[in-house]
Structures are given as C-alpha cells and as structure tokens.
Design a protein around this motif. Structure first.
Motif, PDB file in Angstrom:
ATOM      1  N   TRP A 174       0.849  -1.191   0.000  1.00 15.22           N
ATOM      2  CA  TRP A 174       0.000   0.000   0.000  1.00 15.22           C
ATOM      3  C   TRP A 174       0.888   1.245   0.000  1.00 15.22           C
ATOM      4  O   TRP A 174       2.049   1.201   0.410  1.00 15.22           O
ATOM      5  CB  TRP A 174      -0.937   0.008   1.208  1.00 15.22           C
ATOM      6  CG  TRP A 174      -0.278  -0.009   2.554  1.00 15.22           C
ATOM      7  CD1 TRP A 174      -0.008   1.058   3.355  1.00 15.22           C
ATOM      8  CD2 TRP A 174       0.205  -1.170   3.272  1.00 15.22           C
ATOM      9  NE1 TRP A 174       0.598   0.656   4.522  1.00 15.22           N
ATOM     10  CE2 TRP A 174       0.742  -0.701   4.496  1.00 15.22           C
ATOM     11  CE3 TRP A 174       0.231  -2.528   3.017  1.00 15.22           C
ATOM     12  CZ2 TRP A 174       1.308  -1.557   5.445  1.00 15.22           C
ATOM     13  CZ3 TRP A 174       0.793  -3.389   3.955  1.00 15.22           C
ATOM     14  CH2 TRP A 174       1.314  -2.907   5.151  1.00 15.22           C
ATOM     15  N   GLY A 175       0.352   2.339  -0.517  1.00 15.91           N
ATOM     16  CA  GLY A 175       1.123   3.563  -0.569  1.00 15.91           C
ATOM     17  C   GLY A 175       0.553   4.553  -1.565  1.00 15.91           C
ATOM     18  O   GLY A 175      -0.656   4.608  -1.777  1.00 15.91           O
ATOM     19  N   ALA A 176       1.455   5.318  -2.212  1.00 13.60           N
ATOM     20  CA  ALA A 176       1.005   6.378  -3.112  1.00 13.60           C
ATOM     21  C   ALA A 176       2.073   6.645  -4.166  1.00 13.60           C
ATOM     22  O   ALA A 176       3.268   6.450  -3.928  1.00 13.60           O
ATOM     23  CB  ALA A 176       0.723   7.658  -2.329  1.00 13.60           C
ATOM     24  N   GLU A 177       1.626   7.083  -5.325  1.00 13.77           N
ATOM     25  CA  GLU A 177       2.519   7.639  -6.348  1.00 13.77           C
ATOM     26  C   GLU A 177       1.995   9.042  -6.629  1.00 13.77           C
ATOM     27  O   GLU A 177       0.992   9.216  -7.333  1.00 13.77           O
ATOM     28  CB  GLU A 177       2.532   6.778  -7.604  1.00 13.77           C
ATOM     29  CG  GLU A 177       3.560   7.239  -8.627  1.00 13.77           C
ATOM     30  CD  GLU A 177       3.802   6.212  -9.714  1.00 13.77           C
ATOM     31  OE1 GLU A 177       4.610   5.293  -9.477  1.00 13.77           O
ATOM     32  OE2 GLU A 177       3.165   6.326 -10.786  1.00 13.77           O
ATOM     33  N   ALA A 178       2.660  10.037  -6.063  1.00 11.68           N
ATOM     34  CA  ALA A 178       2.121  11.397  -6.029  1.00 11.68           C
ATOM     35  C   ALA A 178       3.002  12.360  -6.820  1.00 11.68           C
ATOM     36  O   ALA A 178       4.217  12.168  -6.916  1.00 11.68           O
ATOM     37  CB  ALA A 178       2.008  11.872  -4.579  1.00 11.68           C
ATOM     38  N   PRO A 179       2.389  13.415  -7.389  1.00 11.64           N
ATOM     39  CA  PRO A 179       3.193  14.468  -8.021  1.00 11.64           C
ATOM     40  C   PRO A 179       4.197  15.024  -7.007  1.00 11.64           C
ATOM     41  O   PRO A 179       3.860  15.247  -5.836  1.00 11.64           O
ATOM     42  CB  PRO A 179       2.150  15.513  -8.405  1.00 11.64           C
ATOM     43  CG  PRO A 179       0.876  14.741  -8.558  1.00 11.64           C
ATOM     44  CD  PRO A 179       0.944  13.673  -7.508  1.00 11.64           C
ATOM     45  N   TYR A 180       5.423  15.285  -7.497  1.00 16.51           N
ATOM     46  CA  TYR A 180       6.495  15.665  -6.569  1.00 16.51           C
ATOM     47  C   TYR A 180       7.638  16.265  -7.377  1.00 16.51           C
ATOM     48  O   TYR A 180       7.865  15.889  -8.535  1.00 16.51           O
ATOM     49  CB  TYR A 180       6.981  14.415  -5.827  1.00 16.51           C
ATOM     50  CG  TYR A 180       7.882  14.671  -4.640  1.00 16.51           C
ATOM     51  CD1 TYR A 180       7.355  14.927  -3.391  1.00 16.51           C
ATOM     52  CD2 TYR A 180       9.268  14.628  -4.773  1.00 16.51           C
ATOM     53  CE1 TYR A 180       8.174  15.146  -2.285  1.00 16.51           C
ATOM     54  CE2 TYR A 180      10.100  14.851  -3.689  1.00 16.51           C
ATOM     55  CZ  TYR A 180       9.545  15.106  -2.440  1.00 16.51           C
ATOM     56  OH  TYR A 180      10.365  15.325  -1.354  1.00 16.51           O
ATOM     57  N   ASP A 181       8.368  17.169  -6.774  1.00 17.17           N
ATOM     58  CA  ASP A 181       9.539  17.751  -7.431  1.00 17.17           C
ATOM     59  C   ASP A 181      10.695  16.747  -7.331  1.00 17.17           C
ATOM     60  O   ASP A 181      11.654  16.953  -6.576  1.00 17.17           O
ATOM     61  CB  ASP A 181       9.906  19.086  -6.783  1.00 17.17           C
ATOM     62  CG  ASP A 181      11.092  19.756  -7.468  1.00 17.17           C
ATOM     63  OD1 ASP A 181      11.521  19.270  -8.537  1.00 17.17           O
ATOM     64  OD2 ASP A 181      11.611  20.744  -6.917  1.00 17.17           O
ATOM     65  N   SER A 182      10.580  15.678  -8.111  1.00 15.15           N
ATOM     66  CA  SER A 182      11.590  14.618  -8.042  1.00 15.15           C
ATOM     67  C   SER A 182      12.933  15.078  -8.596  1.00 15.15           C
ATOM     68  O   SER A 182      13.987  14.581  -8.178  1.00 15.15           O
ATOM     69  CB  SER A 182      11.106  13.376  -8.795  1.00 15.15           C
ATOM     70  OG  SER A 182      10.762  13.691 -10.130  1.00 15.15           O
ATOM     71  N   GLU A 183      12.926  16.034  -9.517  1.00 12.73           N
ATOM     72  CA  GLU A 183      14.192  16.502 -10.095  1.00 12.73           C
ATOM     73  C   GLU A 183      15.089  17.110  -9.023  1.00 12.73           C
ATOM     74  O   GLU A 183      16.290  16.795  -8.938  1.00 12.73           O
ATOM     75  CB  GLU A 183      13.917  17.522 -11.198  1.00 12.73           C
ATOM     76  CG  GLU A 183      15.173  17.986 -11.925  1.00 12.73           C
ATOM     77  CD  GLU A 183      14.873  18.924 -13.078  1.00 12.73           C
ATOM     78  OE1 GLU A 183      15.846  19.414 -13.699  1.00 12.73           O
ATOM     79  OE2 GLU A 183      13.682  19.171 -13.361  1.00 12.73           O
ATOM     80  N   SER A 184      14.526  17.960  -8.175  1.00 13.86           N
ATOM     81  CA  SER A 184      15.315  18.563  -7.097  1.00 13.86           C
ATOM     82  C   SER A 184      15.723  17.526  -6.060  1.00 13.86           C
ATOM     83  O   SER A 184      16.849  17.545  -5.546  1.00 13.86           O
ATOM     84  CB  SER A 184      14.515  19.681  -6.427  1.00 13.86           C
ATOM     85  OG  SER A 184      14.237  20.723  -7.339  1.00 13.86           O
ATOM     86  N   GLN A 185      14.806  16.596  -5.759  1.00 15.21           N
ATOM     87  CA  GLN A 185      15.118  15.581  -4.761  1.00 15.21           C
ATOM     88  C   GLN A 185      16.236  14.661  -5.252  1.00 15.21           C
ATOM     89  O   GLN A 185      17.165  14.332  -4.513  1.00 15.21           O
ATOM     90  CB  GLN A 185      13.859  14.752  -4.449  1.00 15.21           C
ATOM     91  CG  GLN A 185      13.986  13.874  -3.222  1.00 15.21           C
ATOM     92  CD  GLN A 185      13.967  14.686  -1.940  1.00 15.21           C
ATOM     93  OE1 GLN A 185      12.936  15.186  -1.538  1.00 15.21           O
ATOM     94  NE2 GLN A 185      15.125  14.823  -1.287  1.00 15.21           N
TER      95      GLN A 185
END
Length: 427
Positions: A174-185
């Motif tokens: 269980w969990g989530a796939e959410a919009p996120y600033d993955s480039e900065s991370q």
C-alpha cells in the motif's frame, strides 16, 4: 470468433504472452477487464533481468516509457544504519505502471494481437478442441488455448480449475505515487551518494520493507508485507506507513512527506509457506483445461525482494512458446514444457534459493536485524545482495544463498562491526 490463443488480462504478463504468440504467427485475443492505461500499485522498477526479457520479446519500443534510471540503492536497516551500494554497469529503469503497461499492450497489438478493453472474462468452458469464453460485454469467443494473466487477486484461475490461494500465500502492499519535485530531490541524492538510488527501509514489518522510488515528476512511496501480517496490523497500517515517512524525512530521503497519503493498495503473491514442490500454485499448466498461468496469477514474484516484472515478462514468452508447441503437435500435453521451462529459466532461483533466503531473513524482527547487519559488514555479501536487487541474472539468489550459508558463523561474528553507515558504491 476463433483464435489460437485467448489471453485473459492485459498487464505485463498478458501483453508479453500476446506479443510473443503473435510474433510466432498465432492468432491472439487479449481480453482486458479495464483498458490501456489502467494502473497497478507497485514500485515500478524494471530490473536488469526484466529488461533482458523485454529484449527477447522484441519490445525495445517500450523503453519510451522509462522515466529515469537509478544506478544503485540505499538500504536503511533497523536502528537507522545505512548501507549504500551501486555496481558499475547495473541499474534500474523506473516507470509509471499505467504508462509502461499501456505501451507494452500497444506493442502486442501492433504485432497482430487483438485487444478488447473493458472485457472481464466471466465464463470459461472447455471442450475437446479448445476453450470457449464469455466476457462481461457479452462477447463470445473460442480459442484453442487459454492463458490466464489476471493477477494475484482475481478468481479466474480458481474458476478455470487451478488451486486457490490461501491468505498465507499472498502479500499486500500500500502507498502512493504522487506528483512531486523529483528533479530537485534526485539532485540532492546525487550530491549525497554520487548516483541516483532507490531506497529500501527495513524494520517496520517483519516480512517486507518500506520503499521510495523516484519517477519523472512523481515519487512512488509504499510498504509491503505478507497478507497475514497485514491483516494482523489492521489499524496499524497507517501507523507503520507514517513511521516510514517520518524516517524518510529525518534521513533527508524526502524533503516533503505530505503528498504521500495512502491512496492505493494491491495483492501480490507473498510468503510461500507450504507451496507444493516450490510451485506457487501447485501447478501452472493443465492439459485438461488447455490453460496456463503467467505472471502474478502464477505466483511469479521473488519471495525476498517482491519483484515481479521479470517473472511476468519471462513467463509470458515461455507460455507462448509452449502454446505454439502444443498447436504444432496437436497435443495439449505439450503444455507441460512450460513448467519445465520457467523452472529452469528463473523458477529454481526464485522458489528454491529465493525462498530459502526469505525464510532466513524474514523469520522474525531479531533475525532480520542480525541478518542485515551481518550482510552489511561483508563487502562480498553486499555485492551479491546488490546483484539480487538488480536481478542481474537468474542465478543471483543461488549465489547469495550459497555464500551466506557457507560463511554464516563468520558473517554473524562480523555483524557487530557493521557500524552506522557503509558504502561500497563503485560510482
């Protein structure tokens, strides 16, 4: 309409079966209960072995769905000990499943398979010369053979006549796939580790782990364990998940955790206690039913890592080969070659050695902590574990198991020397 092969399910296993069969000149029908672009919750890492199977299928175009590449991994062990490794030349391709699955099904369609969307298989009949299928849209079809690729949570295999799952046979994530600033991370991760990692965090559940996988413009965060343990957790699901998120924030794996409220879950094949002859469902073929099981429906998920895409893709190709042999010979008993083939190609590594490793590592929280520390303190053990996580080939479980068993006393003596952080990265 009559087809050589009817495939129930259009996920990676079903699409791989359809692509391989159509490429061999078979007439193929895929009945997909949802449609192209339907989602399935999982980490979405395409391992080295999975990419090898894609190449064997002739599905190079699916690389268009690869979001980004992760060259290694960071394991967070109980007690917040950190193990870092990356092996030069090995990597994970990261995908969003709705994009990847749709692309693979489109490739199968382009190869000649007919795809019907929104069509759940409701009835299956078996006659002397083939199978008859009725779908949820009222469509009626006949085929010489049937491949079931409907996943771990669907009841079609049981309705066809295959053994049913027990709760102890299944896993739950269980969990989530959410919009996120993955480039900065990802940029921050690369500054810290020298490469883009995936994160696996242990100690929240006895059997399984918490994960953080980057995607383009998104972040995939989840937790998985056995269905039995999940049922025992009950209301503590959220508590364990929040603990994972808070540790990810504390260790600066995630700068923000607010986007990751649990929004998805999935059943997968899980801890295989009591599997007959190490086969997840006792058998994956039936000449009498003129049917084969592939992917999650067959139980093809690695018992230690939970990785299932390689088993889905590899089993699809092998199922198509077995159906072609049966058609050419006019003999349904030739389907037996399928089980022999998947056991030889990946099953022995998964369900003999992978299962032994899972039982060693996941038998209790104490054993998990001690076992991970013992591996952390030994560079060769870490490299073998890394090869297994990458699924570098179909012998990784055997190699790690044999190394651990032969050196277990020494590894346990070294466990207290593991320290707070170890990096064996080659990058």
């Amino acid at each position: 309409m009559e087809f050589d092969l009817v495939v129930a399910g259009g996920g990676p296993a079903g699409a791989a079966t359809a692509l391989a069969a159509a490429s061999k000149g078979l007439s193929v029908l895929v009945l997909e209960k949802a449609g192209k672009g339907r989602d399935k919750f999982c980490g979405g890492g395409v391992t080295v072995l999975a990419r090898k199977h894609l190449a064997e299928l002739g599905a190079k175009e699916v690389e268009e769905a690869f979001d980004l590449w992760c060259e290694g991994h960071v394991l967070v062990l109980p007690g917040e000990r950190v193990l870092v490794d990356a092996v030069r030349g090995l990597s994970y391709a990261m995908v969003r499943r709705r994009v990847f699955d749709a692309k693979l099904l489109e490739i199968a369609e382009a190869a000649g398979a007919r795809v019907v969307e929104g069509a759940r298989v409701e009835q299956v009949g078996v006659g002397p010369d083939g199978v008859s299928v009725v779908d949820s849209k009222g469509g009626r079809y006949t085929g010489r053979y049937l491949v079931v690729a409907t996943g771990a949570g669907d009841k079609l295999p049981e309705r066809v006549g295959f053994p049913s799952w027990r709760a102890s046979d299944l896993g739950h994530c269980w969990g989530a796939e959410a919009p996120y600033d993955s480039e900065s991370q990802v940029a921050a991760w690369r500054s810290s580790y020298g490469f883009t990692p995936i994160f696996l965090m242990f100690g929240f559940v006895t059997y399984g782990y918490f994960w953080v996988f980057p995607k383009k413009g998104h972040m995939n965060v989840g937790m998985g364990t056995t269905l039995t343990e999940s049922m025992k957790l009950r209301a503590k699901h959220s508590e364990a998940y929040r603990a994972g998120l808070e540790l990810a924030r504390k260790l600066r794996v995630l700068d923000r955790v607010e986007p990751f409220k649990v929004e998805k879950s999935a059943l997968i094949p899980g801890r295989p206690r009591g599997w007959s002859k190490d086969r997840p469902r006792g058998t994956t073929w039936s000449a009498e039913k003129r049917a084969l099981l592939v992917g999650d429906a067959a139980g093809f998920v690695h018992p230690l890592t939970g990785e299932g895409l390689s088993g889905a893709l590899g089993s699809g190709r092998l199922a198509a080969e077995a159906v072609k042999q049966a058609l050419d010979a006019g003999d349904p008993s030739r389907l037996a070659a399928y089980e022999e083939a998947w056991w030889r190609e990946f099953g022995r590594d998964m369900f003999e050695y992978g299962l032994r490793l899972a039982r060693l590592l996941y038998s209790s929280p104490t054993v998990q902590r001690l076992g991970l520390l013992a591996l952390m303190a030994d560079e060769k053990a870490v490299k073998l574990l890394s090869r297994l996580l990458y699924r570098a080939d179909a012998r990784c479980s055997e190699e790690l198991y044999n190394y651990v068993v032969k050196r277990l006393p020494l590894l346990l003596l070294k466990a207290p020397l593991a320290g707070e952080k170890r990096s064996y990265s080659e990058l």
